[in-house]
Enzyme design. Sequence first.
Site, PDB file in Angstrom:
ATOM      1  N   ALA A  13       0.829  -1.208   0.000  1.00 61.07           N
ATOM      2  CA  ALA A  13       0.000   0.000   0.000  1.00 61.07           C
ATOM      3  C   ALA A  13       0.866   1.261   0.000  1.00 61.07           C
ATOM      4  O   ALA A  13       0.531   2.248  -0.663  1.00 61.07           O
ATOM      5  CB  ALA A  13      -0.945   0.000   1.197  1.00 61.07           C
ATOM      6  N   GLY A  16       1.946   1.562  -3.477  1.00 60.35           N
ATOM      7  CA  GLY A  16       0.785   1.848  -4.309  1.00 60.35           C
ATOM      8  C   GLY A  16       0.296   3.276  -4.175  1.00 60.35           C
ATOM      9  O   GLY A  16      -0.147   3.887  -5.150  1.00 60.35           O
ATOM     10  N   ASP A  17       0.369   3.817  -2.978  1.00 62.36           N
ATOM     11  CA  ASP A  17      -0.035   5.200  -2.737  1.00 62.36           C
ATOM     12  C   ASP A  17       0.774   6.146  -3.615  1.00 62.36           C
ATOM     13  O   ASP A  17       0.219   7.024  -4.280  1.00 62.36           O
ATOM     14  CB  ASP A  17       0.146   5.534  -1.254  1.00 62.36           C
ATOM     15  CG  ASP A  17      -0.169   6.984  -0.936  1.00 62.36           C
ATOM     16  OD1 ASP A  17      -1.285   7.426  -1.238  1.00 62.36           O
ATOM     17  OD2 ASP A  17       0.711   7.670  -0.390  1.00 62.36           O
ATOM     18  N   ALA A  18       2.077   5.960  -3.643  1.00 62.12           N
ATOM     19  CA  ALA A  18       2.954   6.826  -4.430  1.00 62.12           C
ATOM     20  C   ALA A  18       2.719   6.642  -5.930  1.00 62.12           C
ATOM     21  O   ALA A  18       2.669   7.619  -6.685  1.00 62.12           O
ATOM     22  CB  ALA A  18       4.413   6.541  -4.082  1.00 62.12           C
TER      23      ALA A  18
END
EC number: 3.1.26.-
Length: 135
Positions: A13, A16-18
């Site tokens: 995550a 994935g956020d970046a």
Amino acid sequence: MIDAKQLNSLALAYMGDAVYEQYIRYHLLQKGKVRPNQLHRLGTSFVSAKAQAKVVYHLLETAFLTEEEEAVLRRGRNANSGTVPKNTDVQTYRHSTAFEALIGYHHLLNNRERLDEIVYKAIAVLEEQEGGTSS
């Protein structure tokens, strides 16, 4: 090399956020959005926990994901970050984390084609639900 299949869901995550943020920023610039305030406001409409949770619900309801991807979502949703979300409820936060884990998973496996499909689907879902971002 990082083994995305064995990596902690919160680490997926985190990545994935970046990655998702970068896709969204590129999308907004590509649409001609250049004023900082507008970029921030529109960007938030895509990357907020609430928006990402909407995407997860849509992807699941439309059977867009493979069984493997659904398993990644479950792992991400069930991960315990130990933090209390500030601007949303726990369930929304967990679905958001699940979405980010899925994005990180595909990024780390270098599944660029599938990553593109998922992100572009997310953008389409959110633009449709919010009436578009062409304003």
